[in-house]
Design a protein around this motif. Structure first.
Motif, PDB file in Angstrom:
ATOM      1  N   LYS A  68       1.760   0.995  -2.138  1.00 31.85           N
ATOM      2  CA  LYS A  68       0.938   1.273  -3.315  1.00 31.85           C
ATOM      3  C   LYS A  68      -0.300   2.037  -2.892  1.00 31.85           C
ATOM      4  CE  LYS A  68      -1.082  -3.307  -3.049  1.00 31.85           C
ATOM      5  NZ  LYS A  68      -1.251  -4.584  -3.705  1.00 31.85           N
ATOM      6  N   GLY A  69      -0.869   2.774  -3.849  1.00 30.54           N
ATOM      7  CA  GLY A  69      -2.047   3.543  -3.523  1.00 30.54           C
ATOM      8  C   GLY A  69      -2.468   4.440  -4.667  1.00 30.54           C
ATOM      9  N   LEU A  70      -3.232   5.472  -4.317  1.00 30.56           N
ATOM     10  CA  LEU A  70      -3.751   6.413  -5.290  1.00 30.56           C
ATOM     11  C   LEU A  70      -3.325   7.820  -4.892  1.00 30.56           C
ATOM     12  CD1 LEU A  70      -5.663   6.838  -7.767  1.00 30.56           C
ATOM     13  CD2 LEU A  70      -7.488   7.225  -6.106  1.00 30.56           C
ATOM     14  N   LEU A  71      -2.750   8.550  -5.843  1.00 30.75           N
ATOM     15  CA  LEU A  71      -2.338   9.930  -5.662  1.00 30.75           C
ATOM     16  C   LEU A  71      -3.300  10.793  -6.464  1.00 30.75           C
ATOM     17  CD1 LEU A  71      -0.217  12.219  -5.034  1.00 30.75           C
ATOM     18  CD2 LEU A  71       0.918  11.499  -7.134  1.00 30.75           C
ATOM     19  N   ASN A 117       8.954  13.909  -4.553  1.00 30.61           N
ATOM     20  CA  ASN A 117       9.309  14.630  -5.775  1.00 30.61           C
ATOM     21  C   ASN A 117       8.936  13.743  -6.958  1.00 30.61           C
ATOM     22  OD1 ASN A 117      10.781  16.721  -4.295  1.00 30.61           O
ATOM     23  ND2 ASN A 117      12.224  15.087  -3.870  1.00 30.61           N
ATOM     24  N   LEU A 118       8.019  14.227  -7.815  1.00 32.85           N
ATOM     25  CA  LEU A 118       7.529  13.426  -8.938  1.00 32.85           C
ATOM     26  C   LEU A 118       7.516  14.248 -10.220  1.00 32.85           C
ATOM     27  CD1 LEU A 118       4.443  11.893  -7.112  1.00 32.85           C
ATOM     28  CD2 LEU A 118       6.587  10.717  -7.631  1.00 32.85           C
ATOM     29  N   THR A 119       7.722  13.553 -11.341  1.00 32.43           N
ATOM     30  CA  THR A 119       7.641  14.178 -12.653  1.00 32.43           C
ATOM     31  C   THR A 119       6.696  13.369 -13.526  1.00 32.43           C
ATOM     32  OG1 THR A 119       9.898  15.012 -12.468  1.00 32.43           O
ATOM     33  CG2 THR A 119       8.954  14.933 -14.679  1.00 32.43           C
ATOM     34  N   ALA A 120       5.743  14.065 -14.157  1.00 33.71           N
ATOM     35  CA  ALA A 120       4.794  13.414 -15.063  1.00 33.71           C
ATOM     36  C   ALA A 120       5.326  13.476 -16.478  1.00 33.71           C
ATOM     37  CB  ALA A 120       3.437  14.105 -14.992  1.00 33.71           C
ATOM     38  N   ASN A 121       5.157  12.375 -17.192  1.00 34.25           N
ATOM     39  CA  ASN A 121       5.530  12.288 -18.594  1.00 34.25           C
ATOM     40  C   ASN A 121       4.423  11.504 -19.292  1.00 34.25           C
ATOM     41  OD1 ASN A 121       6.745  12.198 -21.058  1.00 34.25           O
ATOM     42  ND2 ASN A 121       8.512  10.982 -20.420  1.00 34.25           N
ATOM     43  N   GLY A 122       3.482  12.237 -19.895  1.00 36.99           N
ATOM     44  CA  GLY A 122       2.333  11.581 -20.521  1.00 36.99           C
ATOM     45  C   GLY A 122       1.474  10.929 -19.465  1.00 36.99           C
ATOM     46  N   SER A 123       1.219   9.635 -19.612  1.00 36.56           N
ATOM     47  CA  SER A 123       0.364   8.918 -18.663  1.00 36.56           C
ATOM     48  C   SER A 123       1.173   8.227 -17.567  1.00 36.56           C
ATOM     49  CB  SER A 123      -0.483   7.885 -19.407  1.00 36.56           C
ATOM     50  OG  SER A 123       0.358   6.915 -19.992  1.00 36.56           O
ATOM     51  N   LYS A 124       2.451   8.574 -17.421  1.00 34.32           N
ATOM     52  CA  LYS A 124       3.296   7.968 -16.381  1.00 34.32           C
ATOM     53  C   LYS A 124       3.838   9.060 -15.467  1.00 34.32           C
ATOM     54  CE  LYS A 124       4.584   4.004 -19.109  1.00 34.32           C
ATOM     55  NZ  LYS A 124       5.643   3.130 -19.571  1.00 34.32           N
ATOM     56  N   ILE A 125       4.054   8.675 -14.228  1.00 35.09           N
ATOM     57  CA  ILE A 125       4.654   9.578 -13.252  1.00 35.09           C
ATOM     58  C   ILE A 125       5.732   8.792 -12.517  1.00 35.09           C
ATOM     59  CG2 ILE A 125       3.082   9.106 -11.317  1.00 35.09           C
ATOM     60  CD1 ILE A 125       2.993  12.221 -10.923  1.00 35.09           C
ATOM     61  N   GLU A 133      12.606   6.623   7.406  1.00 36.14           N
ATOM     62  CA  GLU A 133      12.874   5.191   7.237  1.00 36.14           C
ATOM     63  C   GLU A 133      13.707   4.890   5.990  1.00 36.14           C
ATOM     64  OE1 GLU A 133       9.696   6.300   8.127  1.00 36.14           O
ATOM     65  OE2 GLU A 133      10.189   5.786  10.197  1.00 36.14           O
ATOM     66  N   GLY A 134      13.836   5.863   5.070  1.00 38.75           N
ATOM     67  CA  GLY A 134      14.620   5.636   3.857  1.00 38.75           C
ATOM     68  C   GLY A 134      14.027   6.319   2.641  1.00 38.75           C
ATOM     69  N   ASP A 135      14.684   6.088   1.506  1.00 36.32           N
ATOM     70  CA  ASP A 135      14.243   6.642   0.230  1.00 36.32           C
ATOM     71  C   ASP A 135      13.612   5.526  -0.596  1.00 36.32           C
ATOM     72  OD1 ASP A 135      15.400   9.011   1.028  1.00 36.32           O
ATOM     73  OD2 ASP A 135      17.206   8.746  -0.170  1.00 36.32           O
ATOM     74  N   TYR A 136      12.543   5.882  -1.348  1.00 39.48           N
ATOM     75  CA  TYR A 136      11.820   4.895  -2.137  1.00 39.48           C
ATOM     76  C   TYR A 136      11.556   5.434  -3.531  1.00 39.48           C
ATOM     77  CZ  TYR A 136      11.082   3.204   2.568  1.00 39.48           C
ATOM     78  OH  TYR A 136      11.290   2.784   3.860  1.00 39.48           O
ATOM     79  N   VAL A 137      11.728   4.582  -4.533  1.00 35.38           N
ATOM     80  CA  VAL A 137      11.426   4.934  -5.916  1.00 35.38           C
ATOM     81  C   VAL A 137       9.929   4.783  -6.132  1.00 35.38           C
ATOM     82  CG1 VAL A 137      11.769   4.285  -8.333  1.00 35.38           C
ATOM     83  CG2 VAL A 137      13.704   4.258  -6.741  1.00 35.38           C
ATOM     84  N   ILE A 138       9.315   5.808  -6.726  1.00 37.06           N
ATOM     85  CA  ILE A 138       7.872   5.793  -6.981  1.00 37.06           C
ATOM     86  C   ILE A 138       7.628   5.788  -8.476  1.00 37.06           C
ATOM     87  CG2 ILE A 138       5.716   7.088  -6.722  1.00 37.06           C
ATOM     88  CD1 ILE A 138       6.902   8.302  -4.171  1.00 37.06           C
ATOM     89  N   GLU A 139       6.718   4.925  -8.901  1.00 31.99           N
ATOM     90  CA  GLU A 139       6.293   4.864 -10.301  1.00 31.99           C
ATOM     91  C   GLU A 139       4.778   4.743 -10.322  1.00 31.99           C
ATOM     92  OE1 GLU A 139       8.398   1.537 -11.957  1.00 31.99           O
ATOM     93  OE2 GLU A 139      10.175   2.753 -12.329  1.00 31.99           O
ATOM     94  N   GLY A 140       4.153   5.377 -11.317  1.00 35.57           N
ATOM     95  CA  GLY A 140       2.713   5.285 -11.394  1.00 35.57           C
ATOM     96  C   GLY A 140       2.175   5.551 -12.778  1.00 35.57           C
ATOM     97  N   VAL A 141       0.900   5.240 -12.939  1.00 40.88           N
ATOM     98  CA  VAL A 141       0.209   5.486 -14.211  1.00 40.88           C
ATOM     99  C   VAL A 141      -1.081   6.254 -13.913  1.00 40.88           C
ATOM    100  CG1 VAL A 141       1.157   3.486 -15.429  1.00 40.88           C
ATOM    101  CG2 VAL A 141      -0.957   3.248 -14.144  1.00 40.88           C
ATOM    102  N   LYS A 142      -1.468   7.107 -14.854  1.00 37.32           N
ATOM    103  CA  LYS A 142      -2.684   7.897 -14.668  1.00 37.32           C
ATOM    104  C   LYS A 142      -3.884   6.973 -14.804  1.00 37.32           C
ATOM    105  CE  LYS A 142      -3.052  12.352 -15.565  1.00 37.32           C
ATOM    106  NZ  LYS A 142      -3.143  13.633 -16.265  1.00 37.32           N
ATOM    107  N   SER A 143      -4.751   7.015 -13.801  1.00 37.18           N
ATOM    108  CA  SER A 143      -5.956   6.183 -13.819  1.00 37.18           C
ATOM    109  C   SER A 143      -7.219   7.023 -13.844  1.00 37.18           C
ATOM    110  CB  SER A 143      -5.969   5.259 -12.596  1.00 37.18           C
ATOM    111  OG  SER A 143      -5.922   6.016 -11.400  1.00 37.18           O
ATOM    112  N   ILE A 144      -7.116   8.305 -13.502  1.00 36.90           N
ATOM    113  CA  ILE A 144      -8.250   9.222 -13.538  1.00 36.90           C
ATOM    114  C   ILE A 144      -7.774  10.495 -14.246  1.00 36.90           C
ATOM    115  CG2 ILE A 144      -9.931  10.552 -12.224  1.00 36.90           C
ATOM    116  CD1 ILE A 144      -9.437   8.603  -9.890  1.00 36.90           C
ATOM    117  N   SER A 145      -8.444  10.845 -15.330  1.00 40.74           N
ATOM    118  CA  SER A 145      -8.042  12.014 -16.090  1.00 40.74           C
ATOM    119  C   SER A 145      -9.188  13.005 -16.182  1.00 40.74           C
ATOM    120  CB  SER A 145      -7.594  11.593 -17.494  1.00 40.74           C
ATOM    121  OG  SER A 145      -7.197  12.707 -18.232  1.00 40.74           O
ATOM    122  N   PRO A 146      -8.906  14.321 -16.016  1.00 44.85           N
ATOM    123  CA  PRO A 146      -9.972  15.305 -16.097  1.00 44.85           C
ATOM    124  C   PRO A 146     -10.394  15.568 -17.537  1.00 44.85           C
ATOM    125  CG  PRO A 146      -7.893  16.396 -15.711  1.00 44.85           C
ATOM    126  CD  PRO A 146      -7.640  14.925 -15.648  1.00 44.85           C
TER     127      PRO A 146
END
Length: 147
Positions: A68-71, A117-125, A133-146
């Motif tokens: 987990k972290g911040l992108l 490889n990520l795709t944004a859809n509204g406030s979710k990515i 080491e392997g493949d991992y599913v990434i999910e996230g939410v926008k926490s900082i918006s310009p």
């Protein structure tokens, strides 16, 4: 007994400070659509761009510290820059490409290349990362918006 600082807590604290600073700078400059990050260096925000901003993410099954972290994604002169902050450190995205709401980039982590490889859809990515080491599913939410 002397107090000893936990290096992970120190990195986490620094990451939080950077994230809050980034958030403040983004919100302070919205009327001009320009952000002054460092002395005389301006980054133009791409208002309405679903990718630009800060994303809190999780990577299912990734090793602790990387799970987990911040992108952070910024745009400058039509080019994108990526920074990933997590419990293991701060990593700069390379080979960044964008098509509509999809962003692809690589990271060098512990001597190995990680492809994201990520795709944004509204406030979710969402998307995936591939590493030695392997493949991992990434999910996230926008926490900082310009905006």
């Amino acid at each position: 007994m002397k107090n000893q600082l936990n290096p992970i807590k120190g990195i986490f604290g620094i990451s939080i400070c950077i994230a809050f600073s980034f958030c403040f700078v983004l919100h302070a400059a919205v009327p001009s659509k320009e952000i002054v990050l460092l002395k005389d260096k301006k980054i133009t925000t791409m208002v309405g761009d679903n990718l630009v901003g800060g994303w809190e993410y999780t990577a299912q099954g990734a090793p602790e510290g990387y799970d987990k972290g911040l992108l952070l994604i910024v745009g400058q002169d039509g080019q994108y820059q990526v920074q990933v902050q997590n419990g293991a450190g701060t990593f700069i995205g390379e080979n960044v490409t964008v098509k509509k709401n999809t962003i692809n980039f690589t990271l060098m982590i512990e001597g190995g290349q990680v492809t994201v490889n990520l795709t944004a859809n509204g406030s979710k990515i969402s998307g995936k990362s591939s590493s030695p080491e392997g493949d991992y599913v990434i999910e996230g939410v926008k926490s900082i918006s310009p905006e």
